[in-house]
Motif scaffolding. Structure first.
Motif, PDB file in Angstrom:
ATOM      1  N   GLU A 452       0.670  -0.991  -0.343  1.00 48.64           N
ATOM      2  CA  GLU A 452       0.020  -0.312  -0.129  1.00 48.64           C
ATOM      3  C   GLU A 452       0.767   0.967  -0.111  1.00 48.64           C
ATOM      4  OE1 GLU A 452      -2.438  -0.335   2.875  1.00 48.64           O
ATOM      5  OE2 GLU A 452      -3.898  -1.995   2.659  1.00 48.64           O
ATOM      6  N   ILE A 453       2.556   1.051   0.235  1.00 54.28           N
ATOM      7  CA  ILE A 453       3.008   1.914   0.279  1.00 54.28           C
ATOM      8  C   ILE A 453       3.278   2.471  -0.816  1.00 54.28           C
ATOM      9  CG2 ILE A 453       5.472   2.805   0.877  1.00 54.28           C
ATOM     10  CD1 ILE A 453       5.389   1.169   3.011  1.00 54.28           C
ATOM     11  N   ASN A 454       2.504   3.874  -1.445  1.00 51.52           N
ATOM     12  CA  ASN A 454       2.766   4.631  -2.277  1.00 51.52           C
ATOM     13  C   ASN A 454       4.630   4.931  -3.073  1.00 51.52           C
ATOM     14  OD1 ASN A 454       2.006   7.539  -4.768  1.00 51.52           O
ATOM     15  ND2 ASN A 454       0.833   5.652  -4.861  1.00 51.52           N
ATOM     16  N   THR A 455       4.615   5.587  -2.539  1.00 53.12           N
ATOM     17  CA  THR A 455       6.134   5.978  -3.087  1.00 53.12           C
ATOM     18  C   THR A 455       7.305   5.249  -2.398  1.00 53.12           C
ATOM     19  OG1 THR A 455       5.094   8.762  -2.699  1.00 53.12           O
ATOM     20  CG2 THR A 455       7.445   8.043  -3.048  1.00 53.12           C
ATOM     21  N   LEU A 456       8.442   4.920  -3.437  1.00 46.48           N
ATOM     22  CA  LEU A 456       9.890   3.727  -3.405  1.00 46.48           C
ATOM     23  C   LEU A 456      10.737   5.082  -3.708  1.00 46.48           C
ATOM     24  CD1 LEU A 456       8.135   0.196  -5.297  1.00 46.48           C
ATOM     25  CD2 LEU A 456       8.310   1.280  -2.327  1.00 46.48           C
ATOM     26  N   ILE A 457      11.721   4.887  -3.205  1.00 43.48           N
ATOM     27  CA  ILE A 457      13.256   5.573  -2.900  1.00 43.48           C
ATOM     28  C   ILE A 457      13.766   4.080  -3.214  1.00 43.48           C
ATOM     29  CG2 ILE A 457      14.892   7.074  -2.825  1.00 43.48           C
ATOM     30  CD1 ILE A 457      12.378   8.822  -1.689  1.00 43.48           C
ATOM     31  N   PHE A 458      14.828   4.139  -4.543  1.00 40.93           N
ATOM     32  CA  PHE A 458      16.326   3.439  -4.677  1.00 40.93           C
ATOM     33  C   PHE A 458      17.306   4.690  -4.738  1.00 40.93           C
ATOM     34  CE2 PHE A 458      12.223   1.000  -6.148  1.00 40.93           C
ATOM     35  CZ  PHE A 458      12.598  -0.585  -5.382  1.00 40.93           C
ATOM     36  N   ASP A 459      18.073   3.908  -3.897  1.00 37.23           N
ATOM     37  CA  ASP A 459      19.770   4.964  -3.678  1.00 37.23           C
ATOM     38  C   ASP A 459      20.937   3.661  -4.132  1.00 37.23           C
ATOM     39  OD1 ASP A 459      21.406   6.005  -4.323  1.00 37.23           O
ATOM     40  OD2 ASP A 459      21.625   6.652  -1.300  1.00 37.23           O
ATOM     41  N   GLU A 460      21.478   3.733  -4.810  1.00 38.63           N
ATOM     42  CA  GLU A 460      22.168   2.865  -5.474  1.00 38.63           C
ATOM     43  C   GLU A 460      21.754   1.060  -5.431  1.00 38.63           C
ATOM     44  OE1 GLU A 460      24.913   2.163  -2.067  1.00 38.63           O
ATOM     45  OE2 GLU A 460      25.255   4.080  -1.609  1.00 38.63           O
ATOM     46  N   ILE A 461      20.685   1.199  -5.936  1.00 41.59           N
ATOM     47  CA  ILE A 461      20.276   0.691  -7.062  1.00 41.59           C
ATOM     48  C   ILE A 461      20.943  -0.681  -8.236  1.00 41.59           C
ATOM     49  CG2 ILE A 461      18.799   1.517  -8.207  1.00 41.59           C
ATOM     50  CD1 ILE A 461      17.419  -1.515  -6.095  1.00 41.59           C
ATOM     51  N   ASP A 462      22.169   0.769  -8.346  1.00 41.68           N
ATOM     52  CA  ASP A 462      23.097   0.119  -9.473  1.00 41.68           C
ATOM     53  C   ASP A 462      23.893  -0.180  -9.699  1.00 41.68           C
ATOM     54  OD1 ASP A 462      23.309   2.203  -8.912  1.00 41.68           O
ATOM     55  OD2 ASP A 462      22.570   3.587 -10.897  1.00 41.68           O
ATOM     56  N   VAL A 463      24.389  -0.534  -8.234  1.00 36.89           N
ATOM     57  CA  VAL A 463      24.993  -0.985  -8.295  1.00 36.89           C
ATOM     58  C   VAL A 463      26.210  -1.988  -8.874  1.00 36.89           C
ATOM     59  CG1 VAL A 463      27.059  -2.630  -6.200  1.00 36.89           C
ATOM     60  CG2 VAL A 463      25.345   0.146  -5.562  1.00 36.89           C
ATOM     61  N   ILE A 486       8.462   6.449  -8.091  1.00 37.62           N
ATOM     62  CA  ILE A 486       9.332   5.626  -7.366  1.00 37.62           C
ATOM     63  C   ILE A 486      10.554   7.365  -8.163  1.00 37.62           C
ATOM     64  CG2 ILE A 486      11.751   4.082  -8.154  1.00 37.62           C
ATOM     65  CD1 ILE A 486       9.360   2.323  -9.398  1.00 37.62           C
ATOM     66  N   LEU A 487      10.991   7.294  -6.738  1.00 38.94           N
ATOM     67  CA  LEU A 487      12.964   8.027  -6.883  1.00 38.94           C
ATOM     68  C   LEU A 487      13.961   7.519  -6.780  1.00 38.94           C
ATOM     69  CD1 LEU A 487      10.361  10.580  -6.075  1.00 38.94           C
ATOM     70  CD2 LEU A 487      11.766  11.484  -4.242  1.00 38.94           C
ATOM     71  N   CYS A 488      14.625   7.969  -7.467  1.00 41.68           N
ATOM     72  CA  CYS A 488      16.089   6.709  -7.839  1.00 41.68           C
ATOM     73  C   CYS A 488      17.321   7.404  -8.430  1.00 41.68           C
ATOM     74  CB  CYS A 488      15.264   5.957  -9.366  1.00 41.68           C
ATOM     75  SG  CYS A 488      17.034   4.563  -9.402  1.00 41.68           S
ATOM     76  N   ILE A 489      18.270   7.506  -7.751  1.00 42.09           N
ATOM     77  CA  ILE A 489      19.520   7.767  -8.011  1.00 42.09           C
ATOM     78  C   ILE A 489      19.614   6.747  -8.695  1.00 42.09           C
ATOM     79  CG2 ILE A 489      21.486   9.013  -6.644  1.00 42.09           C
ATOM     80  CD1 ILE A 489      19.917   9.882  -4.549  1.00 42.09           C
ATOM     81  N   THR A 490      20.835   7.300  -9.957  1.00 47.29           N
ATOM     82  CA  THR A 490      21.049   6.466 -10.565  1.00 47.29           C
ATOM     83  C   THR A 490      22.391   6.930 -11.327  1.00 47.29           C
ATOM     84  OG1 THR A 490      21.479   4.567 -12.387  1.00 47.29           O
ATOM     85  CG2 THR A 490      20.087   6.850 -12.772  1.00 47.29           C
ATOM     86  N   HIS A 491      23.169   6.568 -11.611  1.00 45.83           N
ATOM     87  CA  HIS A 491      24.825   6.831 -12.913  1.00 45.83           C
ATOM     88  C   HIS A 491      24.744   6.125 -14.433  1.00 45.83           C
ATOM     89  CE1 HIS A 491      26.312   2.837 -10.746  1.00 45.83           C
ATOM     90  NE2 HIS A 491      27.107   3.143 -11.725  1.00 45.83           N
ATOM     91  N   LEU A 492      24.118   5.569 -14.575  1.00 48.12           N
ATOM     92  CA  LEU A 492      23.625   4.635 -15.796  1.00 48.12           C
ATOM     93  C   LEU A 492      22.696   4.902 -16.776  1.00 48.12           C
ATOM     94  CD1 LEU A 492      22.431   0.719 -13.979  1.00 48.12           C
ATOM     95  CD2 LEU A 492      25.455   1.947 -14.823  1.00 48.12           C
ATOM     96  N   PRO A 493      22.856   5.388 -17.710  1.00 52.07           N
ATOM     97  CA  PRO A 493      22.275   5.506 -18.627  1.00 52.07           C
ATOM     98  C   PRO A 493      21.278   5.077 -18.920  1.00 52.07           C
ATOM     99  CG  PRO A 493      24.486   4.928 -19.462  1.00 52.07           C
ATOM    100  CD  PRO A 493      24.947   4.654 -18.178  1.00 52.07           C
ATOM    101  N   GLN A 494      21.049   3.747 -19.151  1.00 47.22           N
ATOM    102  CA  GLN A 494      20.130   2.992 -19.325  1.00 47.22           C
ATOM    103  C   GLN A 494      18.747   3.164 -18.280  1.00 47.22           C
ATOM    104  OE1 GLN A 494      22.834   2.091 -18.970  1.00 47.22           O
ATOM    105  NE2 GLN A 494      23.256  -0.052 -20.638  1.00 47.22           N
ATOM    106  N   ILE A 495      18.779   3.473 -17.779  1.00 45.01           N
ATOM    107  CA  ILE A 495      17.752   3.875 -16.389  1.00 45.01           C
ATOM    108  C   ILE A 495      17.781   5.206 -16.554  1.00 45.01           C
ATOM    109  CG2 ILE A 495      17.491   3.889 -13.794  1.00 45.01           C
ATOM    110  CD1 ILE A 495      19.227   1.394 -13.051  1.00 45.01           C
ATOM    111  N   ALA A 496      18.642   5.577 -16.814  1.00 44.34           N
ATOM    112  CA  ALA A 496      17.623   7.532 -16.605  1.00 44.34           C
ATOM    113  C   ALA A 496      17.105   7.524 -17.764  1.00 44.34           C
ATOM    114  CB  ALA A 496      18.717   8.290 -16.879  1.00 44.34           C
ATOM    115  N   ALA A 497      17.454   7.052 -19.191  1.00 45.79           N
ATOM    116  CA  ALA A 497      16.485   7.300 -19.623  1.00 45.79           C
ATOM    117  C   ALA A 497      15.411   6.508 -20.228  1.00 45.79           C
ATOM    118  CB  ALA A 497      17.271   6.659 -21.434  1.00 45.79           C
TER     119      ALA A 497
END
Length: 560
Positions: A452-463, A486-497
């Motif tokens: 039921e939690i609507n907002t998820l934050i992913f940090d370092e999911i692309d390690v 979803i809020l996601c911090i990433t350094h990968l172009p595939q995810i950013a796209a």
């Protein structure tokens, strides 16, 4: 969902205000730009630990404010149950941090750390490296199973918690009751003493409040009498200038004038009423003064009684109601000791019956868990294959702990094999940091329809992720974002796209101060940022073209 984040004077952030959108919000930026600080500020707002240097240099305080919106009735009702105002489904969480202290508020009302943590747990789920590592602990595995099976086990778990508490209480009563004969006799003697002391006092509910009021009155009797005598002099009949005498003369004067004008009869009637009121007042006042002037005996009796009540309060409870409740418990205890064998036998029987209730509920819970865990394991395996664990095996094993708890008697563990020919082993003996992040993402994708939690934050999911696996991770994030924000911090172009909304976090310096900012990117700017991630220092036309192709591929992927 999280609508807005406002941060002020936080670490190297001067002031940031950003509005987030639904679905997949991607945050990118150069290394060291402050991406972790942005997520850190959210964590702090939700009750996370505060470091000593969190307040920006030169500022008196740091402030983080989160604006959420929800139409989930359960969440809204729970917040209302905490006596917090809610209007139009908006929930504003603020935390102001000053030197040595902080204040947290929800919709303008100050809240405890425990309440803040509960509210945060209903609104947002943050996954960073620490959360990925938590998969190494078996307790986390059982919690994941229960979240997946919550619709099937909710009532059973609630009932089990209640019955287990009763089971423990009965067990504690048995331990307390099982004493040798000498100790039992000593306990009975002491119980009789306490019971007699309370009973002899013959306490009455509310008596202490009356005694306290009387004690206050008698303690100030002299001051009261002097003041009331002055009032009596002003209103009574002793002095020619007093109100009583003046009203009496007014009555006589108006009585003579009534024969000349009918209107004056009305005045006369009113003054007669006033004279009656004044007479009654003076009489009551005189009686009260006479009573209070002889207060010494009453004061002594009141003081002695109040001292007795306070003595009993110090020993048995903070109020008369608590003392009387204590008396009841002591009488019940004495009855148990007086009928020791019968009580012990009955309590043993009750304990056995209660243990059977706990056993049956634990068994029901375990059966459902094991059934649902097979479905969960199958879904997690599918999700892992989607995330490029091509030859993965994944199972969930159960063990009996050998004792009951409020959560049953199960011990569950995830076991995995990521390479062909390898035997299944616990996650802690197989998974690397990068694999753990993908396993967590797989689990979240399976739980997405249950949460039921609507907002998820992913940090370092692309390690530790790159190439084809990075594309798989981006697709999985997009799939979860179809039902969640979803809020996601990433350094990968595939995810950013894959972003539905793309934000860049930047750090600027004028040589004296440094500050971090965050802003939303338009389509062209998003392509340029993806190109920067792809190309590093030198961004060529070819890199820009690759970034555009990645954005187009992401759009096509979302359609399916």
């Amino acid at each position: 969902m999280l609508l807005n984040l406002h941060v002020k004077n936080f670490a190297i952030i001067d002031e940031v205000d950003v509005t987030f959108r639904d679905n997949l919000n991607i945050l990118t930026g150069e290394t060291g730009a402050g991406k972790s600080i942005i997520i850190g500020s959210v964590n702090v707002a939700l009750g996370g630990k505060v470091s000593k240097d969190i307040i920006r240099k030169g500022a008196d305080y740091a402030l983080v404010e989160l604006l959420f919106h929800t139409d989930n009735d359960y969440i809204l009702n729970r917040i209302k149950e905490l006596d917090l105002p809610v209007e139009d489904g908006q929930i504003i969480i603020t935390r102001k941090i000053m030197s040595g202290k902080s204040i947290s508020k929800v919709n303008g009302e100050t809240v405890t750390a425990a309440n803040l943590k509960e509210i945060a747990g209903l609104l947002i789920d943050i996954h960073g490296q620490h959360e990925h590592q938590s998969l190494l602990y078996k307790d986390k595995h059982l919690d994941i199973i229960d979240r997946f099976a919550k619709e099937n086990i909710y009532d059973i778990k609630n009932n089990l918690e209640v019955e287990y508490r009763k089971y423990i209480d009965i067990g504690n009563s048995l331990k307390e009751l099982k004493i040798d004969e000498d100790k039992r006799l000593r306990e009975m003697s002491f119980l009789e003493y306490e019971i007699n002391e309370i009973k002899n006092a013959a306490l009455k509910s509310g008596e202490d409040e009356i005694l306290t009021a009387d004690y206050k009155k008698f303690s100030n009797a002299k001051t009261i009498a002097e003041g009331l005598n002055q009032v009596y002099d002003l209103i009574g009949y002793e002095n020619l200038s007093s109100a009583g005498n003046n009203i009496g003369r007014s009555v006589k004067q108006l009585s003579r004038l009534t024969e000349y004008d009918e209107t004056i009869k009305g005045f006369y009637s009113q003054i007669m009423d006033i004279e009656t009121l004044v007479n009654d007042f003076n009489r009551d006042l005189s009686d009260y003064i006479a009573d209070i002037n002889g207060y010494e005996d009453d004061f002594t009796i009141t003081e002695q009684r109040l001292n007795l009540v306070n003595h009993l309060k110090a020993k048995y409870g903070s109020s008369i109601e608590e003392i009387l409740q204590y008396l009841k418990s002591r009488e019940e205890k004495l009855t148990q000791y007086e009928n020791y064998e019968e009580t012990l036998s009955a309590l043993n029987l009750e304990y056995v019956k209660q243990e059977e209730k706990v056993r049956k509920l634990s068994e029901q819970l375990s059966v459902i868990r094991q059934e649902k865990s097979k479905e969960l394991a199958s879904k997690i395996k599918e999700a892992l294959i989607d995330l490029n664990f091509l030859e993965v095996k994944f199972e969930i094993i159960f063990r009996y702990t050998g004792h009951y708890t409020g959560n049953g008697y199960d011990d569950a563990e995830f076991i995995i094999s990521t390479n062909p020919g390898e035997e299944l082993k616990p996650l802690s003996k197989v998974a690397s940091g990068g694999e753990l992040s993908r396993i967590m993402l797989a689990i979240k994708s399976v739980l997405a329809h249950k949460d039921e939690i609507n907002t998820l934050i992913f940090d370092e999911i692309d390690v530790g992720v790159s190439g084809r696996t990075a594309q798989k991770v981006s697709e999985k994030l997009s799939m979860i974002a179809d039902k969640h924000q979803i809020l996601c911090i990433t350094h990968l172009p595939q995810i950013a796209a894959m972003a539905d909304a793309h934000y860049i976090i930047e750090k600027q310096s004028d040589g004296i101060t440094t500050h971090t900012s965050i802003r939303s990117l338009k389509e062209k700017e998003s392509v340029e940022e993806i190109a920067r991630i792809l190309g590093g220092a030198k961004i060529t036309d070819t890199v820009i073209q690759s970034a555009e192709e990645m954005k187009e591929l992401a759009k096509r992927t979302k359609k399916y």
